[in-house]
Motif scaffolding. Structure first.
Motif, short mmCIF file in Angstrom:
data_model
loop_
_atom_site.label_atom_id
_atom_site.label_comp_id
_atom_site.label_asym_id
_atom_site.label_seq_id
_atom_site.Cartn_x
_atom_site.Cartn_y
_atom_site.Cartn_z
N ILE A 1 0.91 -1.00 -0.12
CA ILE A 1 -0.20 0.04 0.52
C ILE A 1 0.82 1.14 -0.05
O ILE A 1 1.89 1.26 0.86
CB ILE A 1 -1.25 0.07 1.10
CG1 ILE A 1 -1.90 -1.61 0.90
CG2 ILE A 1 -2.30 1.02 1.20
CD1 ILE A 1 -2.22 -1.65 2.95
N ASN A 2 0.63 2.04 -0.52
CA ASN A 2 1.00 3.21 -1.22
C ASN A 2 0.92 4.29 0.27
O ASN A 2 0.56 5.46 -0.21
CB ASN A 2 1.31 3.92 -2.48
CG ASN A 2 -0.14 4.16 -2.39
OD1 ASN A 2 -1.16 3.80 -1.78
ND2 ASN A 2 -0.25 5.33 -3.75
N ILE A 3 1.17 3.91 1.29
CA ILE A 3 0.91 4.72 2.45
C ILE A 3 1.17 6.46 2.71
O ILE A 3 0.17 7.13 2.85
CB ILE A 3 1.33 4.04 4.11
CG1 ILE A 3 0.43 2.43 3.80
CG2 ILE A 3 0.05 4.91 4.89
CD1 ILE A 3 0.68 1.79 5.14
N HIS A 4 2.92 7.02 2.41
CA HIS A 4 2.48 7.82 2.70
C HIS A 4 2.48 8.82 1.27
O HIS A 4 1.79 9.69 2.01
CB HIS A 4 3.98 8.19 2.65
CG HIS A 4 4.92 7.81 1.42
ND1 HIS A 4 5.03 6.50 0.96
CD2 HIS A 4 5.57 8.73 0.57
CE1 HIS A 4 6.11 7.13 -0.47
NE2 HIS A 4 6.22 7.63 -0.43
N GLU A 5 1.96 8.09 0.59
CA GLU A 5 1.16 8.96 -1.00
C GLU A 5 -0.21 9.56 -0.16
O GLU A 5 -0.30 10.40 -0.48
CB GLU A 5 1.42 7.88 -2.35
CG GLU A 5 3.07 8.03 -2.64
CD GLU A 5 3.04 7.62 -4.33
OE1 GLU A 5 2.35 6.88 -4.25
OE2 GLU A 5 4.04 7.26 -4.61
N GLN A 6 -0.74 8.63 -0.02
CA GLN A 6 -2.36 8.34 0.36
C GLN A 6 -2.31 9.60 1.57
O GLN A 6 -3.02 10.01 1.31
CB GLN A 6 -3.03 7.88 0.81
CG GLN A 6 -2.73 6.54 -0.12
CD GLN A 6 -4.06 4.88 0.15
OE1 GLN A 6 -5.07 5.23 0.76
NE2 GLN A 6 -3.42 4.14 -0.43
N LEU A 7 -1.53 9.72 2.60
CA LEU A 7 -1.32 10.50 3.76
C LEU A 7 -0.98 11.67 3.07
O LEU A 7 -1.99 12.81 3.53
CB LEU A 7 -0.26 10.57 4.37
CG LEU A 7 -0.31 9.35 5.18
CD1 LEU A 7 1.29 9.33 6.24
CD2 LEU A 7 -1.14 9.26 6.56
N TYR A 8 -0.40 12.48 1.77
CA TYR A 8 -0.41 13.95 1.61
C TYR A 8 -1.33 13.73 0.61
O TYR A 8 -1.62 15.19 0.26
CB TYR A 8 1.00 13.33 0.61
CG TYR A 8 1.34 14.68 -0.65
CD1 TYR A 8 1.84 15.90 0.37
CD2 TYR A 8 1.36 14.48 -1.76
CE1 TYR A 8 2.06 16.74 -0.34
CE2 TYR A 8 2.08 15.76 -2.50
CZ TYR A 8 1.83 16.56 -1.88
OH TYR A 8 1.67 17.83 -2.71
N LYS A 9 -2.27 13.03 -0.11
CA LYS A 9 -3.59 12.80 -0.85
C LYS A 9 -4.69 13.17 0.01
O LYS A 9 -4.82 14.68 -0.37
CB LYS A 9 -3.66 12.75 -1.92
CG LYS A 9 -2.71 11.99 -3.03
CD LYS A 9 -3.13 10.09 -3.41
CE LYS A 9 -2.36 10.81 -5.12
NZ LYS A 9 -1.85 8.51 -5.67
N TRP A 10 -4.84 12.64 1.03
CA TRP A 10 -5.20 13.76 2.31
C TRP A 10 -5.24 15.07 2.60
O TRP A 10 -6.00 15.47 2.94
CB TRP A 10 -5.72 12.31 3.19
CG TRP A 10 -6.52 11.59 3.18
CD1 TRP A 10 -6.45 9.75 3.53
CD2 TRP A 10 -7.79 11.42 2.80
NE1 TRP A 10 -7.15 9.49 3.27
CE2 TRP A 10 -8.32 9.54 3.40
CE3 TRP A 10 -9.05 12.44 2.91
CZ2 TRP A 10 -9.85 9.74 2.59
CZ3 TRP A 10 -10.21 11.72 2.98
CH2 TRP A 10 -10.62 10.86 2.83
#
Length: 455
Positions: free
Chosen positions: A364-373
């Protein structure tokens, strides 16, 4: 309270924070050792990710296939669109069986649905049988970690808790003694339980069976002794075929605790003769998350907790600072989908270092999703005036090289010549617990120009 405010409370006990940090990093190191011993580890991660992506793209078909096969096996299948329906279904099964005593193994879904307080309000005794879960239940707390629910408690604190609730003798936090006392306490609960409730780690569409992974055997003990077994699962727990199970089992325990495999990987395919088995399949916001293209892969999660063990923020802020069922990096991309306003601080509780993504067994690209949120939150949730002002100023500075150079020169001068009480003021939160670096040799631009002149 925001994550940072709750983290500040946790950080008041510096010795405990340091211990918490080291304990979780120890688990992270065990994970690395275990992963490096597996040939083709990255290939396994890729396989798991692709299988999960396939499941999410064909979720309706796999769920129908699973239900069909489960019903053929004699299992009663129930569907719940949200937490309220889930709790009502579980209660109705208990009522049909005149059940008042429940033993429950670890289940983050039932935590998410707040099943325990719901059943207790109906006069039903619910005993969590996982040792960590039982500890936090006695303490009237929620789990602070999805695999290590009581990681925030020291053995001495557990000792005092057991003295108060189980009548044990002071043992100076002796783990062996405390574990044996917990076993004695729980054995009677197992023997007298009317119903056992478990979670589901994997549900196999091809067979209609489920797999539950534990290290303590408490799920097996409950399910085999009680006449009724209720398994509660989110819709994303499906995997297509039994042959895929080996991929996830090899990844799960190594990622979670550094073990080659969990002590018990138990298969439940049908009820034993004369007994009942129920499966409650729950949505509770998962379909909505599935519809978000940028965030749908968060449903790949197999709840190993590896992202928590590696996260520098989680390790030093504690799970309760997230005020969510699933804390840490994965929780910070799941929780805003449930309540953006309440959990708007969570995506900012990250350095975006990417370590969570690197250790995730299903990629899961967790850090990229954190940035998108973060991008969505800044647009949709009202931000503090100071934060908005600072960001506007920084945006203008970073967009103008000359202005950036002036600011940089001013900052270097301040750090070199300004009195300490000005530099280490309330405006400098970073300086509360660490020294700022010495300014030496100017900045990069100066160094580069000088190098070219002399070169």
């Amino acid at each position: 309270m925001s994550h940072s405010e709750k983290a500040a409370i946790f950080n008041k006990n510096e010795a405990k924070v340091n211990w918490h940090d080291k304990a979780l990093w120890f688990v992270r190191e065990k994970r690395d050792t275990a992963a490096h011993k597996v040939k083709g580890w990255e290939y396994l991660r890729e396989l798991a990710s692709v299988i999960k992506a396939n499941v999410l793209s064909n979720l309706d078909n796999y769920l129908i296939e699973f239900e069909t096969n489960a019903v053929k096996n004699g299992i009663k299948v129930h569907w719940a669109s949200n937490a309220e329906e889930h709790n009502k279904i579980v209660h109705s099964i208990l009522s049909e069986n005149n059940a008042t005593k429940i033993v429950k193994s670890k289940s983050m879904l039932t935590e998410e649905c707040h099943l325990n307080p719901y059943l207790e309000s109906k006069g039903i005794e619910v005993i969590d049988t996982d040792l960590g879960e039982r500890i936090v239940q006695l303490a009237k707390e929620t789990p602070s970690h999805i695999v290590l629910p009581a990681i925030h408690k020291t053995k001495e604190e557990v000792d005092e808790l057991f003295q108060k609730h189980l009548g044990t003798k002071p043992s100076n936090g002796n783990p062996e003694y405390l574990t044996n006392e917990a076993r004695k306490h729980l054995r009677n609960k197992f023997l007298n339980a009317d119903v056992a409730i478990t979670g589901v780690n994997f549900a196999i569409a091809e067979t209609g069976g489920i797999v539950v992974c534990t290290n303590e055997g408490n799920a097996d003990m409950g399910a085999h002794l009680a006449k009724v077994h209720i398994a509660c699962m989110g819709i994303e727990k499906i995997i297509p075929k039994e042959e895929h199970l080996g991929i996830f089992l090899r990844l799960l325990a190594r990622s979670a605790t550094g073990q080659p495999i969990t002590t018990y990987s138990s298969h439940f395919n049908k009820p034993t003769l004369g007994n009942e088995m129920h499966i409650v399949i729950v949505d509770n916001g998962r379909t909505e998350q599935l519809s978000r293209e940028d965030f749908r892969s968060s449903l790949h999660c197999i709840r190993c907790g590896a992202c928590m063990n590696t996260c520098p923020i989680y390790r030093r802020s504690g799970g309760h600072s997230y005020d969510a069922t699933i804390p840490g990096p994965i929780g910070s991309i799941l929780s805003p989908g449930k309540d953006l306003t309440k959990h708007s601080s969570l995506p900012f509780a990250s350095t975006l270092c990417g370590s969570c993504t690197n250790v995730c067994p299903v990629k899961i690209n967790i850090h990229e999703q954190l940035y998108k949120w973060r991008q969505l939150i800044v647009k949709d949730v009202k931000q503090p005036l100071i934060k908005k002002t600072v960001l506007k100023i920084m945006g203008k500075v970073l967009a103008r090289p000359k202005l950036y150079a002036i600011f940089g020169k001013s900052a270097r001068w301040m750090l070199t010549y300004a009195p300490r009480f000005i530099v280490y003021s309330k405006l400098n939160a970073w300086g509360k617990s660490r020294e700022l670096p010495k300014i030496e040799n100017g900045n990069f631009d100066q160094w580069y120009k000088n190098r070219n002149k002399n070169g």
